[in-house]
Write an enzyme that holds these catalytic residues in place. Structure first.
Site, mmCIF file in Angstrom:
data_model
loop_
_atom_site.group_PDB
_atom_site.id
_atom_site.type_symbol
_atom_site.label_atom_id
_atom_site.label_comp_id
_atom_site.label_asym_id
_atom_site.label_seq_id
_atom_site.Cartn_x
_atom_site.Cartn_y
_atom_site.Cartn_z
ATOM 1 N N ASN A 173 2.339 -22.774 38.703
ATOM 2 C CA ASN A 173 3.453 -22.880 39.930
ATOM 3 C C ASN A 173 2.663 -23.355 41.211
ATOM 4 O O ASN A 173 2.882 -22.728 42.057
ATOM 5 C CB ASN A 173 3.818 -21.414 39.748
ATOM 6 N N GLU A 202 0.821 -28.043 38.475
ATOM 7 C CA GLU A 202 2.033 -27.890 37.764
ATOM 8 C C GLU A 202 3.345 -28.461 38.479
ATOM 9 O O GLU A 202 3.487 -27.828 39.738
ATOM 10 C CB GLU A 202 2.272 -26.429 37.409
ATOM 11 N N HIS A 217 10.924 -22.909 40.824
ATOM 12 C CA HIS A 217 11.032 -21.894 39.870
ATOM 13 C C HIS A 217 12.431 -21.573 39.076
ATOM 14 O O HIS A 217 12.817 -20.912 39.661
ATOM 15 C CB HIS A 217 10.218 -20.612 40.213
#
Length: 291
Positions: A173, A202, A217
């Site tokens: 993340n 990522e 997210h």
């Protein structure tokens, strides 16, 4: 008193216009000859200017940044434990510190003097063979106190094995700089990770408006940033800390239409940096090496 005069004399000239920007802040910290982490300073600076809604800081802001870098509580506790007046370490107090904390058993008197001459920045204190707190933290932050092996600061392993044979410094993340539910997504997450030497990032990709993929997210309240902007930051910072390959871990939730846009951005922005075909032989039996 001497410590305050020394510090103010160094920084006041820089603040003759009242305020300084980030580049001037970095130069001033370098002039103060204190080791610091670029990413950490940038983060603290950003917090201050965001609060003030400006791009410059004043002299008190700089002092706050300086304290967050060097005035660690454990340093202060150690200094006070050995300094009778909590202001200056006499040479015999420094010798006691070296014996009890640093396990120096031989030539402590000589070692203490060498440390004072090397790390004490205030001339008056240095002449008296004493050490101020500023000198003490310079010593504790120096290479002489590092437990990291100097010969491991450069690549010392054999880097000719297949890529999958290595532990790869990875980031999860990467775009998040706070919590995973309602926190902000920020491009700084990518530049920060790459400047620390991270080799795997990522990128959580989702359909965005105007046919532009976004990164956030998914199914949370975290803010959104453009996929295109993420790739631009990666292009800029990918090889500043290391020449070894960067792996982009794409968690792809985009429609086919926006996947095509992603592919275009990767090719157009990264250009020759993007590995889009096999290396060497057409028949591939294993992943290439980091080299």
């Amino acid at each position: 008193m001497e410590e305050n005069r020394w510090f103010l004399s160094l920084i006041q000239n820089e603040f003759r216009t009242g305020k300084i920007d980030f580049d001037s802040t970095m130069k001033l910290l370098e002039n103060l000859q204190m080791p610091f982490d670029f990413v950490h300073v940038k983060h603290v600076f950003k917090k201050i200017v965001d609060k003030r809604k400006a791009h410059v800081i004043n002299i008190e802001d700089f002092r706050a940044i300086y304290r967050t870098i060097v005035h660690r509580p454990e340093f202060n506790e150690l200094f006070r434990a050995y300094s009778q007046n909590s202001k200056i370490l006499a040479d015999i107090e420094l010798i006691e510190f070296l014996r009890r904390e640093q396990y120096e058993t031989e030539s402590c008197e000589t070692t203490a003097l060498e440390i004072i001459l090397k790390y004490e920045p205030i001339e008056e204190v240095r002449k008296r063979r004493q050490m101020s707190f500023e000198g003490f933290i310079r010593y504790l932050s120096s290479e002489d106190c590092s437990i990291f092996k100097n010969d491991h600061k450069t690549v010392y392993q054999d880097m000719n094995h297949s890529l999958c044979d290595y532990f790869i410094s990875s980031s999860h993340n990467t775009y998040l700089i706070s919590d995973q539910l309602i926190g902000p997504s920020d491009l700084w997450g990518y530049s920060s990770a790459l400047l620390k030497g991270c080799r795997c990032l990522e990128i959580d990709c989702w359909d965005g408006s105007n046919n532009e993929p976004i990164v956030y997210h998914g199914h949370t309240l975290t803010s959104k940033i453009l996929f295109r902007s993420v790739i631009q930051v990666i292009d800029k910072y990918a090889f500043m800390a290391s020449d070894y390959p960067v792996v982009l871990s794409l968690e792809n939730h985009c429609s086919l239409k926006q996947q095509e846009v992603m592919a275009q951005h990767l090719e157009n922005i990264l250009g020759d940096k993007l590995l889009s075909s096999t290396i060497g032989d057409t028949v591939v039996t294993q992943l290439p090496s980091p080299e």
